[in-house]
Design a protein around this motif. Structure first.
Motif, PDB file in Angstrom:
ATOM      1  N   LEU A  39      18.632  68.048  50.341  1.00  0.00           N
ATOM      2  CA  LEU A  39      17.674  66.948  50.278  1.00  0.00           C
ATOM      3  C   LEU A  39      17.241  66.679  48.840  1.00  0.00           C
ATOM      4  O   LEU A  39      17.164  65.522  48.401  1.00  0.00           O
ATOM      5  CB  LEU A  39      16.455  67.258  51.154  1.00  0.00           C
ATOM      6  N   ALA A  40      17.011  67.725  48.080  1.00  0.00           N
ATOM      7  CA  ALA A  40      16.628  67.558  46.675  1.00  0.00           C
ATOM      8  C   ALA A  40      17.738  66.870  45.893  1.00  0.00           C
ATOM      9  O   ALA A  40      17.470  65.976  45.080  1.00  0.00           O
ATOM     10  CB  ALA A  40      16.279  68.906  46.054  1.00  0.00           C
ATOM     11  N   TRP A  41      19.005  67.274  46.130  1.00  0.00           N
ATOM     12  CA  TRP A  41      20.131  66.633  45.446  1.00  0.00           C
ATOM     13  C   TRP A  41      20.206  65.158  45.820  1.00  0.00           C
ATOM     14  O   TRP A  41      20.438  64.314  44.972  1.00  0.00           O
ATOM     15  CB  TRP A  41      21.438  67.322  45.793  1.00  0.00           C
ATOM     16  N   GLY A  45      19.625  62.001  43.255  1.00  0.00           N
ATOM     17  CA  GLY A  45      20.628  60.957  43.067  1.00  0.00           C
ATOM     18  C   GLY A  45      20.050  59.567  43.269  1.00  0.00           C
ATOM     19  O   GLY A  45      20.358  58.631  42.524  1.00  0.00           O
ATOM     20  N   ILE A  46      19.224  59.431  44.292  1.00  0.00           N
ATOM     21  CA  ILE A  46      18.578  58.133  44.540  1.00  0.00           C
ATOM     22  C   ILE A  46      17.673  57.765  43.378  1.00  0.00           C
ATOM     23  O   ILE A  46      17.682  56.628  42.898  1.00  0.00           O
ATOM     24  CB  ILE A  46      17.789  58.167  45.864  1.00  0.00           C
ATOM     25  N   HIS A  51      16.982  53.996  38.294  1.00  0.00           N
ATOM     26  CA  HIS A  51      16.657  53.712  36.900  1.00  0.00           C
ATOM     27  C   HIS A  51      17.800  53.059  36.145  1.00  0.00           C
ATOM     28  O   HIS A  51      17.686  52.821  34.958  1.00  0.00           O
ATOM     29  CB  HIS A  51      16.240  54.997  36.176  1.00  0.00           C
ATOM     30  N   ARG A  52      18.902  52.767  36.804  1.00  0.00           N
ATOM     31  CA  ARG A  52      20.051  52.136  36.114  1.00  0.00           C
ATOM     32  C   ARG A  52      19.884  50.660  36.038  1.00  0.00           C
ATOM     33  O   ARG A  52      19.332  49.977  36.748  1.00  0.00           O
ATOM     34  CB  ARG A  52      21.344  52.447  36.853  1.00  0.00           C
TER      35      ARG A  52
END
Length: 52
Positions: A39-41, A45-46, A51-52
Motif C-alpha cells: 500500500l505504501a508503494w 507512486g500515485i 507532481h508530474r
C-alpha cells in the motif's frame, strides 16, 4: 512461491529495478506487513505521478 518471485524479479531487473533489489514484498510471511508495504508503494507512486 516467494523464492520464485524473487528469482523472477532478479532475472528481469532491468524491467523491475526496485523489486529486484527489495524483493516482491519485504515481509514474505507476514500478510499484514506485506499489505502495508504494498500500500505504501502504491500510494508513493500515485503521489509521485501527481507532481508530474
Amino acid at each position: 512461491m516467494p523464492q520464485a518471485a524473487r528469482e523472477y524479479f532478479r532475472a528481469n531487473s532491468d524491467r523491475y529495478p526496485v523489486l529486484a533489489v527489495h524483493g516482491p514484498l519485504a515481509a514474505d510471511r507476514d500478510w499484514d506487513a506485506s499489505f502495508g508495504i504494498g500500500l505504501a508503494w502504491l500510494l508513493d507512486g500515485i503521489e509521485a505521478s501527481r507532481h508530474r
